[in-house]
Design a protein around this motif. Structure first.
Motif, PDB file in Angstrom:
ATOM      1  N   LYS A  93       0.836  -1.215   0.000  1.00 22.67           N
ATOM      2  CA  LYS A  93       0.000   0.000   0.000  1.00 22.67           C
ATOM      3  C   LYS A  93       0.865   1.258   0.000  1.00 22.67           C
ATOM      4  O   LYS A  93       0.602   2.196   0.754  1.00 22.67           O
ATOM      5  N   ALA A 120      -1.532   2.917  -3.029  1.00 22.95           N
ATOM      6  CA  ALA A 120      -2.682   3.748  -2.630  1.00 22.95           C
ATOM      7  C   ALA A 120      -2.770   4.949  -3.573  1.00 22.95           C
ATOM      8  O   ALA A 120      -1.760   5.589  -3.857  1.00 22.95           O
ATOM      9  N   LEU A 142      -5.294   0.466  -5.296  1.00 24.63           N
ATOM     10  CA  LEU A 142      -6.508   0.290  -4.499  1.00 24.63           C
ATOM     11  C   LEU A 142      -7.701   0.888  -5.221  1.00 24.63           C
ATOM     12  O   LEU A 142      -7.684   2.063  -5.587  1.00 24.63           O
ATOM     13  N   GLY A 143      -8.735   0.074  -5.417  1.00 25.02           N
ATOM     14  CA  GLY A 143      -9.988   0.575  -5.962  1.00 25.02           C
ATOM     15  C   GLY A 143     -10.982   0.641  -4.807  1.00 25.02           C
ATOM     16  O   GLY A 143     -11.026   1.625  -4.069  1.00 25.02           O
ATOM     17  N   LEU A 144     -11.731  -0.445  -4.640  1.00 24.86           N
ATOM     18  CA  LEU A 144     -12.708  -0.526  -3.556  1.00 24.86           C
ATOM     19  C   LEU A 144     -12.240  -1.620  -2.605  1.00 24.86           C
ATOM     20  O   LEU A 144     -12.184  -2.789  -2.984  1.00 24.86           O
ATOM     21  N   THR A 145     -11.918  -1.252  -1.379  1.00 22.01           N
ATOM     22  CA  THR A 145     -11.288  -2.220  -0.470  1.00 22.01           C
ATOM     23  C   THR A 145     -12.338  -2.994   0.329  1.00 22.01           C
ATOM     24  O   THR A 145     -13.529  -2.661   0.325  1.00 22.01           O
ATOM     25  N   ASN A 147     -12.628  -3.511   3.571  1.00 23.66           N
ATOM     26  CA  ASN A 147     -12.831  -3.177   4.995  1.00 23.66           C
ATOM     27  C   ASN A 147     -14.002  -2.214   5.198  1.00 23.66           C
ATOM     28  O   ASN A 147     -14.493  -1.581   4.261  1.00 23.66           O
ATOM     29  N   LYS A 148     -14.408  -2.096   6.457  1.00 26.89           N
ATOM     30  CA  LYS A 148     -15.524  -1.219   6.822  1.00 26.89           C
ATOM     31  C   LYS A 148     -15.244   0.231   6.416  1.00 26.89           C
ATOM     32  O   LYS A 148     -16.121   0.951   5.926  1.00 26.89           O
ATOM     33  N   GLY A 149     -13.998   0.658   6.599  1.00 26.15           N
ATOM     34  CA  GLY A 149     -13.598   2.030   6.293  1.00 26.15           C
ATOM     35  C   GLY A 149     -13.766   2.413   4.832  1.00 26.15           C
ATOM     36  O   GLY A 149     -13.662   3.603   4.493  1.00 26.15           O
ATOM     37  N   ASP A 152     -15.974   5.335   4.224  1.00 27.26           N
ATOM     38  CA  ASP A 152     -15.625   6.690   4.663  1.00 27.26           C
ATOM     39  C   ASP A 152     -15.288   7.620   3.503  1.00 27.26           C
ATOM     40  O   ASP A 152     -15.710   8.769   3.477  1.00 27.26           O
ATOM     41  N   PHE A 153     -14.494   7.133   2.539  1.00 33.36           N
ATOM     42  CA  PHE A 153     -14.119   7.982   1.399  1.00 33.36           C
ATOM     43  C   PHE A 153     -14.358   7.291   0.053  1.00 33.36           C
ATOM     44  O   PHE A 153     -14.887   7.895  -0.870  1.00 33.36           O
ATOM     45  N   GLU A 154     -13.978   6.027  -0.076  1.00 36.60           N
ATOM     46  CA  GLU A 154     -14.062   5.331  -1.367  1.00 36.60           C
ATOM     47  C   GLU A 154     -15.491   5.334  -1.905  1.00 36.60           C
ATOM     48  O   GLU A 154     -15.695   5.401  -3.118  1.00 36.60           O
ATOM     49  N   TYR A 173     -14.203   5.743  -5.659  1.00 35.44           N
ATOM     50  CA  TYR A 173     -13.452   4.582  -6.151  1.00 35.44           C
ATOM     51  C   TYR A 173     -13.668   4.386  -7.653  1.00 35.44           C
ATOM     52  O   TYR A 173     -12.763   3.919  -8.360  1.00 35.44           O
ATOM     53  N   GLN A 221     -12.471 -12.761   6.050  1.00 34.05           N
ATOM     54  CA  GLN A 221     -13.267 -11.533   5.998  1.00 34.05           C
ATOM     55  C   GLN A 221     -14.689 -11.738   5.458  1.00 34.05           C
ATOM     56  O   GLN A 221     -15.469 -10.798   5.388  1.00 34.05           O
TER      57      GLN A 221
END
Lengths: 276, 276
Positions: A93, A120, A142-145, A147-149, A152-154, A173, A221
């Protein structure tokens, strides 16, 4: 490794499995923990056992950095141990101003023999370009990750700025996929898309039909291999599906390598059915 | 290091200079290049010379990783050499899913004795939180960076999603500042804002009046110390202004440390006038 070589490996093995070496000293079997080269010995056994069932290994640099100098050494030895038939990913990353990203590219493509680095995108074009300038090497942006986060921005929507019309305002994203795709080609650029976002896969394929996707988030996950394979496979397969904890910690005992092999083989068996 | 300790250092020294150790073997003076510990010896001389004039050192991890194991060792030795009176920043631009960011936090806060790590915000809350969970340690999250690529995503405008009204649609970097500020406090969270973006500083201070800003881009990248000091200083100073190449490569000859000291002293002298 070139795209053609990767596709050939996938066809030969009937697998698009990437085994994630997120190796944590506190989680490997007890009998290995006191070994002076515990991490490397563990990785070596996992690689030997899973080699016929996967096409790629992904080394999560954080787990090695957390062990200091000894960890960095174990990472270097591990990547040297992986045969060149397998696509070697530094899941690092990274990403910084161009001058600095050039140094990161040297770290992973010259000082070590990785085929690809995860990057990133926040800092834009000059932070990504240096990773695209090596023959046979790849940036995986990184496109769409998974994780929960990611919300927040993607998954925030952008105001249209280029006159392009979409049915709804683009997610960040999506803009990343569209913009970054212009900086490289499907021969030197992949994207990370988490398996926990299956409803987005058809849309993602409409934006980047040809690029390989590195898909983490299967297994521990909760993402479904079936779901992502049905929605995101393209004519070249176009997928590297990563499983880390589900494979390498399949057993916490002396049979850890045998059990890792069994899980990798199960993934391969299931993948074979989707490749037909 | 706590915020109070950092502010005291700034007041004592009348300086908010951070010296960036972007040490590159090909750029250090010729007479040092063949030394077996060239990077560490260079850094040691720069630190000895600049110590009275700065309050912080920033180690750009990329330059050390590019040299492989030997580079990582030089980084560990360098951070150990910096006295605890100085704020030690790992400029590493890390950030990953929570489980992995926890490992990065261990790497920089436990395996090494850094006070702060720079963090990329793209992956959201769980990628940042692990860096905020150490007493006296800091996350420095990317806001608006100094490079050309900042315009690719950081300066894209977002659709309003929370009912808040702004005069114009928010930039992504503004949303990042507003959102990330809720995850930490001015005692454990700073932001990176590039010196090449002076027109944004007043706006940034209206969003995050209390946080420290780490400001790269002065010197080699063209940003003006006067501009950012006038626009972005707060009651606690609230600034760490980084100069890397302008200080450490002030001379390419045997007098490199003396010349680095002279440049650092010039910055300190100018900073003193803005602190009054």
């Amino acid at each position: 490794m070139t795209r053609q070589q990767l596709v050939e490996q996938i066809q030969q093995k009937q697998s698009y499995l990437c085994v994630g070496l997120d190796t944590d000293l506190t989680k490997i079997p007890k009998h290995l923990q006191s070994h002076p080269d515990a991490i490397y010995e563990f990785n070596k056994a996992i690689i030997d056992a899973t080699l016929p069932h996967c096409v790629s290994y992904k080394i999560n640099t954080a787990f090695y950095e957390a062990m200091g100098l000894k960890g960095w050494e174990a990472m270097e030895r591990t990547v040297n141990y992986i045969p060149d038939t397998h696509f070697k990913i530094a899941d690092a990353k990274r990403g910084d101003i161009g001058n600095t990203s050039t140094q990161y590219a040297r770290a992973f493509f010259e000082a070590m023999n990785f085929d690809a680095v995860t990057v990133a995108p926040y800092m834009g074009e000059d932070s990504v370009r240096p990773f695209l300038e090596y023959e046979g090497k790849w940036a995986i942006v990184l496109g769409l990750t998974s994780n929960k986060g990611a919300s927040d921005f993607e998954l925030k929507q952008l105001v249209s700025s280029n006159g392009e019309e979409h049915l709804r305002a683009e997610f960040l994203y999506e803009r990343v996929l569209r913009t970054v795709a212009k900086w490289g080609t499907p021969d030197n650029l992949m994207f990370v898309v988490g398996a926990t976002q299956p409803e987005e896969f058809i849309n993602i394929r409409s934006i980047i039909p040809d690029h390989f996707l590195l898909v983490p988030g299967v297994g521990a996950q909760g993402g479904s291999l079936k779901d992502i394979s049905e929605k995101a496979m393209n004519n070249d397969c176009g997928l590297l599906v990563n499983a880390s904890r589900a494979v390498i910690y399949a057993s916490g005992k002396e049979d850890f390598a045998t059990e890792a092999k069994a899980i990798a083989e199960q993934y391969q068996f299931e993948m074979k059915s989707y490749l037909c």
